[in-house]
Design an enzyme around this catalytic site. Structure first.
Site, PDB file in Angstrom:
ATOM      1  N   GLY A  45       0.846  -1.196   0.000  1.00 38.58           N
ATOM      2  CA  GLY A  45       0.000   0.000   0.000  1.00 38.58           C
ATOM      3  C   GLY A  45       0.871   1.232   0.000  1.00 38.58           C
ATOM      4  N   GLN A  50       3.379   9.881   0.878  1.00 43.23           N
ATOM      5  CA  GLN A  50       4.640   9.127   0.894  1.00 43.23           C
ATOM      6  C   GLN A  50       5.496   9.383  -0.345  1.00 43.23           C
ATOM      7  OE1 GLN A  50       2.565   5.217   1.957  1.00 43.23           O
ATOM      8  NE2 GLN A  50       4.508   5.089   3.064  1.00 43.23           N
ATOM      9  N   CYS A  99       5.959   0.050   7.374  1.00 46.52           N
ATOM     10  CA  CYS A  99       5.603   1.149   6.483  1.00 46.52           C
ATOM     11  C   CYS A  99       6.823   1.536   5.654  1.00 46.52           C
ATOM     12  CB  CYS A  99       5.147   2.346   7.326  1.00 46.52           C
ATOM     13  SG  CYS A  99       4.691   3.786   6.354  1.00 46.52           S
ATOM     14  N   LEU A 100       6.616   1.777   4.365  1.00 47.36           N
ATOM     15  CA  LEU A 100       7.728   2.155   3.492  1.00 47.36           C
ATOM     16  C   LEU A 100       8.406   3.437   3.970  1.00 47.36           C
ATOM     17  CD1 LEU A 100       6.135   1.451  -0.012  1.00 47.36           C
ATOM     18  CD2 LEU A 100       7.815   0.039   1.205  1.00 47.36           C
ATOM     19  N   HIS A 141      -4.357   1.756   7.776  1.00 46.48           N
ATOM     20  CA  HIS A 141      -2.972   2.242   7.790  1.00 46.48           C
ATOM     21  C   HIS A 141      -2.774   3.315   6.711  1.00 46.48           C
ATOM     22  CE1 HIS A 141       1.568   1.550   7.963  1.00 46.48           C
ATOM     23  NE2 HIS A 141       1.398   2.238   6.856  1.00 46.48           N
ATOM     24  N   GLU A 142      -3.231   2.997   5.488  1.00 45.86           N
ATOM     25  CA  GLU A 142      -3.017   3.935   4.372  1.00 45.86           C
ATOM     26  C   GLU A 142      -3.826   5.216   4.563  1.00 45.86           C
ATOM     27  OE1 GLU A 142      -0.552   3.508   2.532  1.00 45.86           O
ATOM     28  OE2 GLU A 142      -0.244   1.408   3.101  1.00 45.86           O
ATOM     29  N   HIS A 145      -2.298   7.837   6.700  1.00 45.22           N
ATOM     30  CA  HIS A 145      -1.314   8.702   6.033  1.00 45.22           C
ATOM     31  C   HIS A 145      -1.964   9.988   5.516  1.00 45.22           C
ATOM     32  CE1 HIS A 145       2.451   6.442   5.906  1.00 45.22           C
ATOM     33  NE2 HIS A 145       1.811   5.339   5.548  1.00 45.22           N
TER      34      HIS A 145
HETATM   35 NI    NI Z   1       2.623   3.452   5.629  1.00 45.20          NI
END
Ligand code: NI
Length: 187
Positions: A45, A50, A99-100, A141-142, A145
């Site tokens: 995701g 991000q 998370c990235l 989660h997404e 953001h």
């Molecule tokens: Ni994330």
């Protein structure tokens, strides 16, 4: 085009996002770039902040988890202006997340097991659906953001204490990553 992933500590991850409209410049290209960037970094995701864009836009592809969780097979979603509503009586489940934007850290996070999601897709069709289980976690989660929240904000205070120095290292740019990143620290 593969874009750099903005890392923990970068102010763009804490900025308010704007609603996406059909007039949002370069939207189709941004969606394509987010997909390419996510696959290149082995994510499941990715949210627009991000990649440095303060827009309410998310891409999810959880197909890779389909061997363990068959309900995730072929699940790919572009979420434009997603809205989550939660019945507070729905139980929460705690499970590890990563998370990235927070490389090298995996921590347990409590999330609602079931959510109601409204969103628009890339063809400007509206959707509304109850979502459960692991996909509900990824969506939560997404969508966090989009509201300047990272999963590390939701870990228990004691775990937060334990990852404090790792988070500080990311802010200082002392982190190894297999994908292109953009940190807060100037080189
Ligand atoms: Ni994330």
């Amino acid at each position: 085009m593969i874009l750099p992933i903005y890392l923990y500590g970068h102010p763009v991850l804490r900025k308010a996002t704007e609603l996406v409209t059909p007039e949002t410049p370069g939207l189709a290209e941004l969606i394509a770039n987010m997909k390419e960037t996510m696959y290149a970094s082995d994510g499941i995701g990715i949210a627009a902040p991000q990649v440095g864009r303060s827009l309410r836009l998310v891409y999810i592809d959880v197909d890779i988890l389909g061997d363990d969780m068959p309900e995730l097979r072929d699940v790919r979603m572009v979420l434009i202006n997603p809205e989550i509503t939660v019945d507070e009586s729905v139980p929460v489940k705690t499970r590890e997340e990563g998370c990235l934007s927070v490389p090298g850290i995996h921590e347990p996070v409590a999330r609602h097991e079931k959510i109601h999601l409204k969103w628009t897709d890339e063809n400007w069709e509206q959707h509304e659906q109850d979502i459960e289980g692991y996909l509900a976690r990824v969506v939560q989660h997404e969508c966090d953001h989009l509201f300047a929240t990272l999963f590390v904000d939701r870990v228990s205070p004691i775990r937060k204490q334990l990852i404090r120095s790792k988070l500080a290292s990311i802010v200082k740019g002392k982190v190894q990553c297999s994908y292109r990143t953009k940190g807060f620290a100037k080189r």
